[in-house]
Write an enzyme that holds these catalytic residues in place. Structure first.
Site, PDB file in Angstrom:
ATOM      1  N   HIS A 150      32.071 -10.381   4.875  1.00 18.76           N
ATOM      2  CA  HIS A 150      33.160 -10.908   4.036  1.00 18.76           C
ATOM      3  C   HIS A 150      33.837 -12.087   4.724  1.00 18.76           C
ATOM      4  O   HIS A 150      34.068 -13.139   4.106  1.00 18.76           O
ATOM      5  CB  HIS A 150      34.209  -9.815   3.773  1.00 18.76           C
ATOM      6  CG  HIS A 150      33.753  -8.718   2.866  1.00 18.76           C
ATOM      7  ND1 HIS A 150      33.101  -8.947   1.683  1.00 18.76           N
ATOM      8  CD2 HIS A 150      33.889  -7.363   2.960  1.00 18.76           C
ATOM      9  CE1 HIS A 150      32.846  -7.797   1.080  1.00 18.76           C
ATOM     10  NE2 HIS A 150      33.310  -6.814   1.841  1.00 18.76           N
ATOM     11  N   HIS A 181      29.807  -5.048   7.880  1.00 14.54           N
ATOM     12  CA  HIS A 181      30.231  -5.238   6.486  1.00 14.54           C
ATOM     13  C   HIS A 181      31.396  -6.228   6.397  1.00 14.54           C
ATOM     14  O   HIS A 181      31.360  -7.178   5.599  1.00 14.54           O
ATOM     15  CB  HIS A 181      30.639  -3.884   5.898  1.00 14.54           C
ATOM     16  CG  HIS A 181      31.002  -3.942   4.447  1.00 14.54           C
ATOM     17  ND1 HIS A 181      30.085  -3.759   3.437  1.00 14.54           N
ATOM     18  CD2 HIS A 181      32.201  -4.171   3.824  1.00 14.54           C
ATOM     19  CE1 HIS A 181      30.685  -3.865   2.273  1.00 14.54           C
ATOM     20  NE2 HIS A 181      31.981  -4.113   2.479  1.00 14.54           N
ATOM     21  N   GLU A 182      32.413  -6.008   7.219  1.00 13.43           N
ATOM     22  CA  GLU A 182      33.613  -6.844   7.124  1.00 13.43           C
ATOM     23  C   GLU A 182      33.381  -8.249   7.660  1.00 13.43           C
ATOM     24  O   GLU A 182      33.962  -9.210   7.147  1.00 13.43           O
ATOM     25  CB  GLU A 182      34.772  -6.180   7.865  1.00 13.43           C
ATOM     26  CG  GLU A 182      35.168  -4.807   7.334  1.00 13.43           C
ATOM     27  CD  GLU A 182      35.526  -4.802   5.865  1.00 13.43           C
ATOM     28  OE1 GLU A 182      35.928  -5.867   5.344  1.00 13.43           O
ATOM     29  OE2 GLU A 182      35.389  -3.748   5.225  1.00 13.43           O
TER      30      GLU A 182
END
Length: 374
Positions: A36, A32-33
């Site tokens: 980003h 997920h990170e």
């Protein structure tokens, strides 16, 4: 010798399981990170911190771009802090009037900020597609053909006129390829009329069944309420088919199953919004950890499948239009893109605090829900 065997069993049953479960959590957070981070870098936005976990730092280093990569003591989450971020929300506080450099998050064009925020859930989905595609390519799929072998008396299926030998062709207008597809759909559509097309002795028939709610076990010792229509499929070898996929077919099947999970999850969320959802199906952090712990007993492949499901579920949850979730900020950026002006920081702060309270209360509810009798 007995002490050595006990220590070995303890390591396998406890330590190794703990490593596997934490590994799944860390992997999903990292996916997920990193979504980003990578899209932000592509958009020219600099990151000051990339953290796996919260709290005191265990280890870390600074890369050539000035980003501090760190592993923290509490591995239950993570974050990327971009240049110009003043808090976890990703925008300055309402009283911050400082000017930031062009490579900061606040100074980036609205579409770049939106792409950066959306990338986290999107990478969670890509991870699910990737894992499922790999599993399909190497191991294929085993299915039970969608044929009814028995109909329980006084069940919804019996009242609708189902008979042994009926073969499912479509369900809600969509083709049916396995008995499991029928079971999974019916489970989450209790009290909803379901339209089937079946084949009986060479003739197609239209059937409508309304599943009844039944209390059962989710397979991990947790009681849940699911829909049932009262049919039984066959587990005879002649009714079990192994399907092998080439690389392209595996990828297509991975997309298909990921789309199916998204659609089913959306329907479950919709039922909760309508007040028709079963709270017993909500898995808080403790129950999710319990499920992961038990799944780890079945080996790495089962744990990978669970990681794929958790990954896309976390991605979807983050897209809910509630700050501080990613979906909440996408609403801000959508409004900014339409109006040409950012939402006033004071309004953002009020909405953020309200959303934070809602998310916190929801997390508390899911945690306490594990201890409320179903």
């Amino acid at each position: 010798m007995e002490y050595f065997e006990f220590a070995l069993m303890f390591f396998y049953d406890t330590v190794l399981h703990l490593i596997c479960v934490l590994g799944v959590l860390v992997l999903i957070v990292f996916v997920h990170e990193i979504g980003h981070y990578l899209v932000a870098r592509w958009c020219g936005i600099s990151a000051s911190v990339f953290s796996i976990g919260f709290g005191p730092e265990i280890c870390g280093f600074v890369d050539k771009y000035g980003t501090r990569w760190r592993v923290a003591a509490l591995p239950f989450g993570g974050y990327v802090r971009f240049l110009g971020d003043q808090d976890a929300a990703g925008f300055p506080s309402e009283h911050d009037e400082r000017k930031f450099p062009g490579n900061s998050f606040p100074e980036a064009h609205v579409w770049k900020r939106a792409a950066t925020v959306f990338a986290g859930p999107f990478f969670n989905t890509l991870f699910t597609v990737f894992v499922l595609s790999i599993l399909f390519f190497f191991f294929g799929r085993t299915i039970i053909i969608p044929v009814v072998t028995d109909v329980l008396p006084d069940s919804p299926a019996a009242r609708a006129g189902f008979k042994p030998g009926d073969r499912f062709l479509t369900m809600q207008g969509n083709p049916v390829s396995s008995f499991g597809e029928v079971a999974h759909y019916v489970m989450i559509h209790a009290d909803d009329p379901v339209n089937f097309t079946i084949m009986r002795q060479g003739h197609s028939l239209e059937m409508i069944v309304r599943p009844e709610v039944e209390r059962t076990d989710d397979g991990f010792g947790n009681p849940i309420h699911v829909g049932r229509i009262g049919i039984v499929g066959s587990s005879n070898p002649e009714n079990i088919h192994k399907i092998d996929y080439n690389l392209f077919e595996s990828f297509r099947q991975g997309i298909h199953d990921s789309t199916y999970i998204i659609r089913q999850t959306g329907q479950v969320i919709g039922r909760f919004i309508q007040g028709r959802g079963d709270r017993c199906q909500l898995s808080g952090p403790l129950r999710s950890a319990q499920i992961a712990w038990k799944v780890s007993d079945f080996g790495l492949l089962a744990l990978l499948q669970l990681a794929a499901f958790f990954s896309i579920s976390i991605g979807l949850f983050n897209l809910l239009p509630i700050p501080p979730l990613d979906g909440g900020y996408l609403i801000f950026y959508l409004l900014e893109g339409v109006t040409g002006r950012p939402v006033p920081l004071r309004v953002q702060t009020i909405i953020f605090r309200t959303g934070f309270i809602l998310v916190f209360l929801f997390m508390v509810f899911t945690l306490l829900n594990n201890y409320i009798s179903c």
